[in-house]
Design an enzyme around this catalytic site. Structure first.
Site, PDB file in Angstrom:
ATOM      1  CB  VAL A  56      -0.817  -0.042   1.259  1.00 37.59           C
ATOM      2  CG1 VAL A  56      -1.709   1.207   1.313  1.00 37.59           C
ATOM      3  CG2 VAL A  56      -1.940  -1.119   1.080  1.00 37.59           C
ATOM      4  CB  VAL A  68      10.659  -4.187   2.564  1.00 40.86           C
ATOM      5  CG1 VAL A  68      10.502  -4.324   0.944  1.00 40.86           C
ATOM      6  CG2 VAL A  68      12.166  -3.876   2.898  1.00 40.86           C
ATOM      7  CG  ASN A  99       8.151   2.949  11.332  1.00 43.37           C
ATOM      8  OD1 ASN A  99       8.554   4.126  11.300  1.00 43.37           O
ATOM      9  ND2 ASN A  99       6.873   2.755  11.367  1.00 43.37           N
ATOM     10  CB  SER A 103       4.622  10.293   9.653  1.00 36.36           C
ATOM     11  OG  SER A 103       3.435  10.247  10.544  1.00 36.36           O
ATOM     12  N   GLY A 104       1.937   9.318   7.814  1.00 35.08           N
ATOM     13  CA  GLY A 104       0.864   9.668   7.226  1.00 35.08           C
ATOM     14  C   GLY A 104      -0.212   8.745   6.793  1.00 35.08           C
ATOM     15  N   GLY A 105       0.486   7.557   6.798  1.00 35.79           N
ATOM     16  CA  GLY A 105      -0.089   6.212   6.309  1.00 35.79           C
ATOM     17  C   GLY A 105      -0.515   6.192   5.100  1.00 35.79           C
ATOM     18  CE  LYS A 152       6.991   7.415  11.103  1.00 36.43           C
ATOM     19  NZ  LYS A 152       6.669   6.566  11.436  1.00 36.43           N
ATOM     20  CG  HIS A 154       6.187  11.157  14.169  1.00 35.30           C
ATOM     21  ND1 HIS A 154       5.355  10.076  14.170  1.00 35.30           N
ATOM     22  CD2 HIS A 154       5.525  12.205  13.865  1.00 35.30           C
ATOM     23  CE1 HIS A 154       4.169  10.272  13.491  1.00 35.30           C
ATOM     24  NE2 HIS A 154       4.528  11.674  13.178  1.00 35.30           N
ATOM     25  CG  ASN A 155       6.030   6.208  15.101  1.00 36.48           C
ATOM     26  OD1 ASN A 155       6.037   7.171  14.363  1.00 36.48           O
ATOM     27  ND2 ASN A 155       6.246   4.949  14.494  1.00 36.48           N
ATOM     28  CD  GLU A 157       1.579   7.477  15.837  1.00 32.47           C
ATOM     29  OE1 GLU A 157       1.185   6.181  15.460  1.00 32.47           O
ATOM     30  OE2 GLU A 157       2.166   7.959  14.834  1.00 32.47           O
ATOM     31  CE1 TYR A 158       3.488   2.034  21.724  1.00 30.48           C
ATOM     32  CE2 TYR A 158       4.087   3.364  19.662  1.00 30.48           C
ATOM     33  CZ  TYR A 158       3.858   2.239  20.149  1.00 30.48           C
ATOM     34  OH  TYR A 158       4.002   0.994  19.548  1.00 30.48           O
TER      35      TYR A 158
END
Length: 469
Positions: A13, A75, A103, A129-131, A183, A186-187, A190-191
């Site tokens: 995706v 990947v 990641n 980031s942004g899906g 990153k 960043h995560n 986010e958590y």
């Protein structure tokens, strides 16, 4: 051959959407995937205006891209990354660039940077980031590596990144694994913010009997205020969704056992190694871990009881109280994460510009929020700012809200509802603003049982005492 601007390995995706995004901006792009169906369908998705090529051959793929080649790997982190690198190496040449867009753990990136440098190949670790929607229409991207080599990537990345005020949400961040490290943090942030939102929902629902629809409306209102953020926005959407079979809010039917991919844990682990306190992130990770012990929690719920006193409350007062407490919590969580980046930049010689970090997080990424513009201004005014809590403008936003934060934490404790991130965030704030901490006791204890010695406040040097004499 050798006419394509960019190549991506991994046509899942994220890879597919990012390639299509690049093609939309008039770049010719190639994709490599071992799945022949994915490689073939990529070309079918493109229209006549786009130059896109899919292949299952590593040799063909590499030969498609103009020199110096720019190739991104999308990947799974770990061994798959090393496997793909090994498959490409026979066909790469001096000056080619490999970008890991997954990641990956930053130490793995450091290893790969050194290994490929011996072959005169530039290796970049880049957080994205942004899906899937961000990849297709504009993500936030965090690249780190060789600064000169970045110029080969810059026009493409700036074109496809999210834009805020016309500025692309991508920039060269620093040396080595700087991109992966940023990153990772960043995560971690986010958590913590996700857990802060979840705890707000929990106390309002269990503690005060708010219906899911009421909380949904509240979060929607907050998102129209200075609290505007992507995570609040999507939570309001989530709470509004009904299950088509029962008509109940879908969220009420979702299991309370949360999963994680590890970036939050990495943030906490490395923060401890470099002595960067981030207790809000630590507790957010711990709460996901606790959620996995469902059977034990069910048993404990029947044995470890607590009955709080029922109080009559004014819903509007509660809403205002929680809004201020949430604002306090979000700012202080960001302060912890940005402070970790400041410490890590010195520890690992990244050369991070925190104003640039705040700037590229304003759009495209999962933690994008209105307050990031305030952070950008704070670092513009003082690039050496060690902690956002020391900025006068931000502290003026936090200080009036600490009373609400203290009241909300008391409410959670009184009702027996876990508020781990709220509590840890307030404790961090109180510890950071404490001119004196009780760690003098700890110094003395360590000297007592281990002769580790201690320092004094009235004279220079280190000392040891025979405490029993």
């Amino acid at each position: 051959m050798e006419n394509f601007d960019f190549g991506i390995v991994g046509l899942g995706v994220m890879g597919r959407n990012l390639l299509l995004n690049m093609a939309d901006h008039d770049f010719s792009v190639a994709g490599l995937d071992l799945d022949a169906e994915k490689a073939a369908s990529l070309e079918k998705e493109a229209d006549d205006k786009h130059t896109i090529k899919g292949t299952t051959s590593a040799e063909t793929f590499v030969k498609l891209i103009k020199k110096p080649r720019a190739i991104m790997l999308l990947v799974p982190a770990g061994k798959p990354v090393d496997s793909v690198i090994d498959s490409l190496l026979p066909y790469l040449e001096d000056g080619d660039i490999v970008v890991d867009g997954g990641n990956s753990y930053f130490e793995d990136t450091n290893r790969r940077v050194k290994s490929l440098a011996k072959k005169n190949i530039h290796y970049f670790g880049m957080g994205i980031s942004g899906g899937e929607k961000g990849a297709r229409f504009g993500p936030s991207m965090m690249p780190g590596g060789d600064k000169d080599a970045y110029e080969r990537l810059r026009p493409i990345f700036e074109a496809v990144a999210a834009k805020v005020g016309g500025e692309p949400c991508v920039t060269y961040l620093g040396r080595g694994s700087a991109g992966n490290y940023v990153k990772m943090v960043h995560n971690g942030i986010e958590y913590a913010i996700m857990q802060l939102i979840a705890e707000t929902y929990d106390v309002l629902k269990r503690g005060f009997g708010f219906e899911t629809a009421q909380i949904q409306q509240l979060f929607e209102e907050w998102n129209q205020s200075e609290l505007q953020s992507y995570l609040l926005e999507i939570t309001a959407v989530i709470l509004k969704k009904e299950d088509p079979n029962t008509g109940k809010p879908l969220v009420d039917l979702i299991s309370d056992t949360a999963k994680a991919k590890g970036t939050g844990k990495w943030t906490s682990q490395n923060a401890m190694e470099i002595q960067a306190p981030v207790p809000s992130i630590d507790l957010a990770v711990a709460m996901r871990d606790i959620s996995k012990y469902k059977e034990e929690r069910v048993e404990a719920a029947s044995k470890l009881r607590w009955n709080d006193s029922t109080e009559t409350v004014n819903n509007e007062e509660i809403k205002a109280l929680f809004k201020d407490a949430f604002h306090f919590g979000m700012l202080t969580i960001f302060a912890q994460g940005m402070a970790q980046l400041s410490i890590a930049s010195k520890e690992f010689d990244y050369g991070l510009n925190l104003e640039e970090v705040a700037k590229i997080w304003r759009g495209g990424c999962i933690i994008r929020a209105a307050v990031l513009e305030d952070f950008r201004k704070a670092y513009k005014n003082n690039p050496e700012l060690p902690n956002l809590l020391l900025d006068e403008e931000l502290s003026s936003q936090i200080l009036p809200r600490q009373k609400a934060m203290r009241s909300v934490v008391k409410i959670g404790i009184g009702k027996g509802i876990p508020m781990s991130v709220y509590t840890a965030t307030l404790s961090y704030f109180d510890a950071y603003r404490s001119e004196s901490l009780p760690t003098n006791i700890i110094q003395a204890q360590r000297d007592y049982f281990g002769a580790h010695k201690y320092e004094r406040i009235d004279k220079e040097g280190v000392f040891h005492t025979e405490w029993e004499n």
